[in-house]
Design a protein around this motif. Structure first.
Motif, PDB file in Angstrom:
ATOM      1  N   ASN A  66      64.988  33.283  10.320  1.00 11.10           N
ATOM      2  CA  ASN A  66      63.715  34.004  10.266  1.00 11.10           C
ATOM      3  C   ASN A  66      63.631  34.930  11.478  1.00 11.10           C
ATOM      4  N   PRO A  67      63.498  36.244  11.266  1.00 12.98           N
ATOM      5  CA  PRO A  67      63.427  37.163  12.407  1.00 12.98           C
ATOM      6  C   PRO A  67      62.107  37.023  13.157  1.00 12.98           C
ATOM      7  N   LEU A  68      62.189  37.013  14.483  1.00 15.27           N
ATOM      8  CA  LEU A  68      61.018  36.939  15.348  1.00 15.27           C
ATOM      9  C   LEU A  68      61.062  38.099  16.326  1.00 15.27           C
ATOM     10  N   ALA A  69      59.895  38.534  16.772  1.00 16.79           N
ATOM     11  CA  ALA A  69      59.790  39.590  17.780  1.00 16.79           C
ATOM     12  C   ALA A  69      58.630  39.261  18.698  1.00 16.79           C
ATOM     13  N   ALA A  70      58.719  39.735  19.930  1.00 17.07           N
ATOM     14  CA  ALA A  70      57.665  39.468  20.911  1.00 17.07           C
ATOM     15  C   ALA A  70      57.381  40.719  21.720  1.00 17.07           C
ATOM     16  N   ALA A  71      56.113  40.930  22.048  1.00 10.48           N
ATOM     17  CA  ALA A  71      55.686  42.019  22.931  1.00 10.48           C
ATOM     18  C   ALA A  71      54.814  41.420  24.028  1.00 10.48           C
ATOM     19  N   TYR A  72      55.149  41.720  25.285  1.00  6.13           N
ATOM     20  CA  TYR A  72      54.404  41.211  26.440  1.00  6.13           C
ATOM     21  C   TYR A  72      53.468  42.326  26.929  1.00  6.13           C
ATOM     22  N   PHE A  73      52.218  41.960  27.247  1.00  7.82           N
ATOM     23  CA  PHE A  73      51.276  42.998  27.673  1.00  7.82           C
ATOM     24  C   PHE A  73      50.166  42.386  28.535  1.00  7.82           C
ATOM     25  N   PHE A  74      49.456  43.265  29.256  1.00 10.45           N
ATOM     26  CA  PHE A  74      48.306  42.906  30.072  1.00 10.45           C
ATOM     27  C   PHE A  74      47.048  43.436  29.411  1.00 10.45           C
ATOM     28  N   VAL A  75      45.929  42.800  29.709  1.00 14.39           N
ATOM     29  CA  VAL A  75      44.618  43.315  29.323  1.00 14.39           C
ATOM     30  C   VAL A  75      43.801  43.437  30.601  1.00 14.39           C
ATOM     31  N   SER A  76      43.474  44.667  30.974  1.00 11.83           N
ATOM     32  CA  SER A  76      42.754  44.923  32.226  1.00 11.83           C
ATOM     33  C   SER A  76      42.177  46.327  32.180  1.00 11.83           C
ATOM     34  N   ASN A  77      41.074  46.527  32.905  1.00 15.06           N
ATOM     35  CA  ASN A  77      40.473  47.855  32.995  1.00 15.06           C
ATOM     36  C   ASN A  77      40.797  48.515  34.331  1.00 15.06           C
ATOM     37  N   ILE A  78      41.729  47.921  35.075  1.00 10.19           N
ATOM     38  CA  ILE A  78      42.127  48.453  36.383  1.00 10.19           C
ATOM     39  C   ILE A  78      43.361  49.342  36.202  1.00 10.19           C
ATOM     40  N   SER A  79      43.366  50.450  36.933  1.00  7.66           N
ATOM     41  CA  SER A  79      44.551  51.307  36.979  1.00  7.66           C
ATOM     42  C   SER A  79      44.678  51.867  38.389  1.00  7.66           C
ATOM     43  N   PHE A  80      45.836  52.456  38.683  1.00  4.04           N
ATOM     44  CA  PHE A  80      45.987  53.104  39.988  1.00  4.04           C
ATOM     45  C   PHE A  80      46.987  54.244  39.874  1.00  4.04           C
ATOM     46  N   ILE A  81      46.813  55.217  40.752  1.00  7.73           N
ATOM     47  CA  ILE A  81      47.741  56.344  40.869  1.00  7.73           C
ATOM     48  C   ILE A  81      48.090  56.478  42.342  1.00  7.73           C
ATOM     49  N   ASN A  82      49.174  57.189  42.616  1.00 10.65           N
ATOM     50  CA  ASN A  82      49.559  57.308  44.012  1.00 10.65           C
ATOM     51  C   ASN A  82      50.310  58.599  44.284  1.00 10.65           C
ATOM     52  N   SER A  83      50.344  58.947  45.563  1.00 13.16           N
ATOM     53  CA  SER A  83      51.199  59.998  46.092  1.00 13.16           C
ATOM     54  C   SER A  83      51.804  59.437  47.364  1.00 13.16           C
ATOM     55  N   GLY A  84      53.081  59.049  47.285  1.00 11.08           N
ATOM     56  CA  GLY A  84      53.702  58.407  48.432  1.00 11.08           C
ATOM     57  C   GLY A  84      53.052  57.066  48.712  1.00 11.08           C
ATOM     58  N   GLN A  85      52.591  56.868  49.949  1.00 10.15           N
ATOM     59  CA  GLN A  85      51.993  55.598  50.360  1.00 10.15           C
ATOM     60  C   GLN A  85      50.470  55.595  50.212  1.00 10.15           C
ATOM     61  N   TYR A 100      47.152  55.604  47.702  1.00 10.66           N
ATOM     62  CA  TYR A 100      46.818  55.134  46.359  1.00 10.66           C
ATOM     63  C   TYR A 100      45.324  55.298  46.092  1.00 10.66           C
ATOM     64  N   PHE A 101      45.020  55.450  44.784  1.00 10.42           N
ATOM     65  CA  PHE A 101      43.642  55.398  44.311  1.00 10.42           C
ATOM     66  C   PHE A 101      43.572  54.340  43.213  1.00 10.42           C
ATOM     67  N   VAL A 102      42.605  53.416  43.348  1.00  8.68           N
ATOM     68  CA  VAL A 102      42.365  52.400  42.331  1.00  8.68           C
ATOM     69  C   VAL A 102      41.214  52.886  41.467  1.00  8.68           C
ATOM     70  N   LEU A 103      41.453  52.952  40.132  1.00  8.76           N
ATOM     71  CA  LEU A 103      40.502  53.610  39.233  1.00  8.76           C
ATOM     72  C   LEU A 103      40.191  52.742  38.026  1.00  8.76           C
ATOM     73  N   ASP A 104      39.049  53.065  37.406  1.00  9.68           N
ATOM     74  CA  ASP A 104      38.684  52.460  36.130  1.00  9.68           C
ATOM     75  C   ASP A 104      39.580  53.051  35.044  1.00  9.68           C
ATOM     76  N   ARG A 105      40.242  52.194  34.262  1.00  8.40           N
ATOM     77  CA  ARG A 105      41.221  52.651  33.284  1.00  8.40           C
ATOM     78  C   ARG A 105      40.585  53.498  32.179  1.00  8.40           C
ATOM     79  N   THR A 106      39.304  53.249  31.877  1.00  5.87           N
ATOM     80  CA  THR A 106      38.654  53.975  30.792  1.00  5.87           C
ATOM     81  C   THR A 106      38.005  55.267  31.278  1.00  5.87           C
ATOM     82  N   SER A 107      37.197  55.186  32.329  1.00  3.05           N
ATOM     83  CA  SER A 107      36.429  56.344  32.785  1.00  3.05           C
ATOM     84  C   SER A 107      37.123  57.151  33.865  1.00  3.05           C
ATOM     85  N   GLY A 108      38.085  56.547  34.582  1.00  3.36           N
ATOM     86  CA  GLY A 108      38.724  57.240  35.687  1.00  3.36           C
ATOM     87  C   GLY A 108      37.930  57.220  36.975  1.00  3.36           C
ATOM     88  N   GLN A 109      36.793  56.518  36.983  1.00  2.00           N
ATOM     89  CA  GLN A 109      35.974  56.445  38.193  1.00  2.00           C
ATOM     90  C   GLN A 109      36.616  55.496  39.209  1.00  2.00           C
TER      91      GLN A 109
END
Length: 938
Positions: free
Chosen positions: A484-503, A505-514
């Protein structure tokens, strides 16, 4: 050879890797010989090689006295194998022994030994090709020593030996194999090689079907382009192949096929004929260059499978036809622009009929294997790595050969993560996942397909709270691991995101970007622990984001590197990705390391060098110039190099040895010039001019013995226009630089076709058809009294390419002109022909947004396919497009080809995601007409 791989019919030489003579050879010799070979076996197993060789010599002497050819050959072969273990240059000594045996042997043993000798030479070539290809051909040279032979010498020898081995056809075709059971494996399909001629001919074909000889092929090399190569056997055997290349292996292979098929054409049992005929057709398909090769190949296979439909041997032809249909169907499913009337269902019908009728035949077994591949169930899951909590999200299901899928969602705890990572097999991982407590389970029906191809569809997954999860997919409801073939996908559920330039960082809301003010970030540094051979996390600083969500990591120390992971917490949300943020502080050159501009120049300056030509003759002068550049010590801006000291310029020969040098001074513009006289009577090749003490400051050029060309070849400008299917006539000429015409010169020409697409954007999201050049024709002619020659060819299109994609077929005509003095000049011309004669182009400013003033003038040009302008009447219409009335987020995987949700349902659940191709402007519907005008182009 196809038969030898499947039916295990081969010479003893192929089995000399084994030491046991009596168990491997399967001989039917007298008891005396059996006893003597058992003694040889025993000595070999004890490692007494010299004693074994002495015993073999005794067998050889007795066999000679009794004129027992099979035992003579067997002793000779076994001796060759053992000598390789104890003697240097065993290969060449073995060849000498075989050559001596050929001189003394009589038929049919002589033919067998010649075939073995050919294989020894071929093995020698394959083992030493890296040396042999570096040798150049010589004349008037004693080539007794094989170590001095070139590739051409060896191929000539191998080819002659194989041809000699089947020269006495009358004797060999009457000789059954039973007399040589001592050296031939009997196998389970000897009926396919009923005579010694069959066995030797197929051994010769194994060599002549290869293409390595073509590495040094002449310009007039033989090509398989006659359609009769696919004709029924009774037609093929009488066809005359025109050849100028006497060294061609492939032409000799066709001649052997003709003789083999003619020999078996009237057989009562056609098994050997069918086997050889299938091999012939496969060979023609592999190396044929005719444009309709696929059609001819399929027709030839169909002819065999239908003519001999009541013979199990014909099932291999039917299988090859089904396999070809299957191979055609798979690419066409990925590339809808390719016209293809075949489907996997067509292949499956043929395979089913083979298996039902002759399941144990060669074709039947191959058909079973391909059917298993076609019917194989496949499943794969893809999900975005981080999904937003408390709203539904999507997973991409790729599936084949099933109609519904069962899902489970499992919480991925730290304990479970440790159980499924590291050196753990897939079966163990899925067993542990299946045994976990399930948070949610459901069944999803999939779009029903019956084409045995892979499809993909996006499936809605209901909202989940913050956390880390595994999505399991199964074709069976019980998630069994048994078939029987099986498959799996691993994932997170969170509204946190971040972006960076070098060292930073900005921590942002994943939906609104605030910004997430006050978010806590625990920094970890991941390093490899060599003692326990595992990665370990080391806690570092804890940083709190400011009101703008901003944070900055601690400065890196000199030569410090970091593999950073963030554990980010904000209110009831947490995100701890396994993605690494890599940083390294390179110890770059710094202004503080230098005391002044001079020191800085010594480390950073570069000199650009230029020569007056790219190729020279020995003894000529090379004139060179140079300009030095560097950077300002303080500002780091580029400046001219200023130095009061002399600079040494050197000349290196092709061996990298310095042959001359000169000192120069930079002028106020940072430049200099000079010259070298090239040495004579030295090795030609790539020479180099460089600058002492300045890195990356050199220039290379060629030094060769060459003659100035006395004439040139070219083509006249193409007159008129052509359509696909027309006969195109191209006029070329050869003319001396002195002005006279070159008449009587030999012209070798070649015409190839390659497709290109004027509007590649129509394949957006699809695979652009890859087109390799296909030869249309070739030949030879001579220039006339006016120095001209005319090449004609048929503008044959590639019918497998959809006309609606507007392909253009470039017919490249290449000509090599050789005058009576042996000087050769080359030229080429490209003739583009398509289904449309004109190409309209609109010149508009690029970019997604343009200034409205730039549209006051719209430039429209019309050109023929040769890129020459032609004036035509054109109507310009500008429409307002109707873009989607919603913001669309980029899809992170390929567009699915199947859909479960309607467009309105999809937008209801995923208002900012792409349903089909809404982000592609070419798919937007036209709105109102805002501008229209008729005018002439150009």
């Amino acid at each position: 050879m196809r038969v030898s791989n499947y039916f295990l019919t081969s010479f003893i030489l192929m089995l000399l890797l084994f030491y046991s003579a009596s168990t491997v050879y399967g001989q039917k010799a007298t008891s005396d010989y059996n006893e003597q070979w058992r003694q040889v076996d025993a000595l070999v197993l004890k490692g007494l090689t010299k004693s074994a060789l002495s015993a073999i010599d005794k067998i050889y002497t007795i066999s000679k006295s009794q004129r027992n050819d099979p035992q003579i050959i067997k002793a000779l072969l076994y001796k060759i194998k053992l000598q390789q273990n104890i003697e240097e240059d065993a290969d060449t000594k073995s060849i000498d022994d075989i050559e001596n045996e050929i001189a003394a042997a009589k038929e049919p043993a002589r033919s067998i030994i010649e075939s073995i000798a050919a294989q020894l030479y071929w093995n020698y070539f394959q083992q030493n090709r890296y040396k042999i290809y570096n040798r150049t051909n010589t004349s008037s040279f004693n080539k007794k020593d094989i170590a001095t032979w070139t590739a051409d010498d060896l191929h000539a020898k191998i080819g002659n030996l194989y041809l000699n081995s089947i020269r006495d056809k009358d004797i060999l075709q009457k000789q059954k194999l039973e007399s040589f059971d001592a050296i031939i494996l009997k196998g389970n399909a000897r009926y396919l090689r009923p005579t010694l001629y069959d066995l030797l001919a197929h051994r010769a074909l194994d060599y002549f079907k290869s293409d390595e000889r073509d590495i040094t092929r002449p310009s007039y090399y033989f090509q398989i382009k006659d359609q009769e190569v696919f004709a029924p056997a009774k037609v093929f055997i009488y066809h005359k192949f025109i050849i100028k290349d006497s060294s061609s292996l492939h032409q000799k292979a066709l001649l052997i096929f003709q003789e083999l098929l003619a020999f078996h054409l009237s057989d009562t049992n056609p098994d050997a004929l069918i086997d050889a005929d299938i091999e012939r057709i496969d060979f023609a398909n592999q190396y044929g260059v005719m444009t309709d090769k696929d059609t001819l190949y399929m027709a030839a296979l169909k002819n065999i499978s239908e003519k001999y439909k009541d013979n199990p041997a014909s099932t291999q032809a039917a299988f090859l036809r089904a396999q070809t249909i299957y191979n055609f169907a798979i690419p066409s499913s990925d590339n809808p622009s390719k016209i293809n009337s075949y489907s996997v269902n067509d292949a499956k019908e043929i395979l089913d009929s083979i298996v039902n009728k002759y399941p144990t035949s060669e074709g039947g077994i191959n058909a079973k294997n391909l059917l298993t591949q076609i019917l194989h169930i496949e499943i794969n899951l893809t999900a975005e790595k981080v999904n937003v909590p408390n709203v539904p999200f999507r997973t991409l299901v790729t599936y084949k050969n099933f109609k519904s899928i069962y899902f489970r969602i499992i919480s991925l705890t730290e304990q479970l993560k440790n159980q499924v990572k590291g050196n753990v097999s897939n079966d163990q991982i899925f067993q542990r996942l299946v045994n976990q407590q399930t948070l949610r389970t459901w069944k999803q029906d999939l779009p029903n397909t019956s084409d045995y191809l892979s499809h993909s569809v996006e499936v809605k997954v209901d909202a989940l709270p913050v956390g880390e999860y595994v999505l399991l997919g199964s074709e069976a409801a019980d998630f069994s691991l048994n078939k029987n073939p099986l498959a799996a996908a691993y994932f997170f559920v969170s509204n946190i995101s971040f972006i960076n330039s070098g060292q930073q960082y900005f921590v942002l809301d994943r939906t609104s970007g605030q910004p997430l003010a006050g978010a806590n970030v625990q920094v970890f540094n991941q390093q490899y622990n060599y003692s326990n051979q595992n990665y370990q996390l080391q806690k570092q600083e804890i940083i709190s984001a400011d009101k703008n969500g901003y944070l900055k990591l601690a400065a890196l120390k000199k030569n410090e590197n970091r593999n950073v992971r963030f554990d980010i917490s904000y209110k009831n949300d947490r995100l701890f990705l396994d993605d690494l943020q890599y940083a390294y502080n390179y110890n770059n050159n710094d202004v503080d390391n230098y005391a002044d501009q001079k020191k800085y120049d010594e480390a950073n300056a570069k000199v650009f060098l230029f020569t007056d030509r790219s190729i020279y003759r020995p003894g000529q002068k090379v004139y060179f110039k140079g300009i030095g550049v560097t950077k300002n010590w303080k500002t780091k801006k580029t400046i001219l190099l200023q130095s009061k000291d002399s600079i040494t310029i050197f000349l290196n020969d092709a061996n990298g040895q310095r042959v001359d040098s000169v000192s120069v001074f930079l002028n106020e513009f940072g430049s200099f010039n000079g010259k070298f006289r090239l040495p004579e009577n030295k090795l030609n090749g790539t020479f180099e001019i460089g600058v002492d003490k300045y890195d990356n400051s050199s220039v290379s050029f060629s030094v060769e013995e060459y003659k100035r060309p006395k004439f040139y070849a070219d083509f006249e400008k193409l007159q008129g226009s052509y359509r696909l299917g027309d006969t195109v006539s191209i006029t070329g000429f050869a003319k001396a630089y002195a002005g006279n015409k070159i008449d009587g010169a030999k012209v070798s020409y070649r015409v190839t076709r390659q497709a290109r697409f004027l509007y590649p954007w129509i394949f957006w999201g699809k695979i652009l058809p890859r087109q390799n050049p296909v030869e249309i024709t070739n030949g030879e002619m001579t220039t006339g009294a006016d120095g001209k020659f005319i090449i004609k060819f048929a503008a044959i299109p590639d019918l497998s390419i959809d006309k609606t994609t507007d392909p253009v077929f470039d017919y490249k005509v290449e000509a090599d002109v050789t005058d009576i003095n042996g000087e050769t000049r080359s030229s080429n011309i490209v003739v583009p022909i398509g289904y449309k004669a004109l190409n309209l182009q609109i010149d508009l400013p690029g970019g997604d947004a343009v200034n409205v003033d730039s549209l006051k003038n719209i430039i429209v040009t019309s050109k023929n396919l040769s890129d020459q302008q032609e004036t035509v009447k054109a109507v310009i219409k500008v429409y307002r497009l109707q873009p989607p009335q919603r913001l669309i987020r980029q899809r992170l995987w390929e567009k699915p080809d199947q859909f479960i949700l309607t467009k309105s349902e999809f937008i209801q659940y995923f208002p900012n995601d792409e349903y089909a191709e809404e982000s592609k402007k070419e798919t937007w519907p036209k709105g109102e007409l805002v501008y229209e005008k008729s005018d002439s182009t150009n």
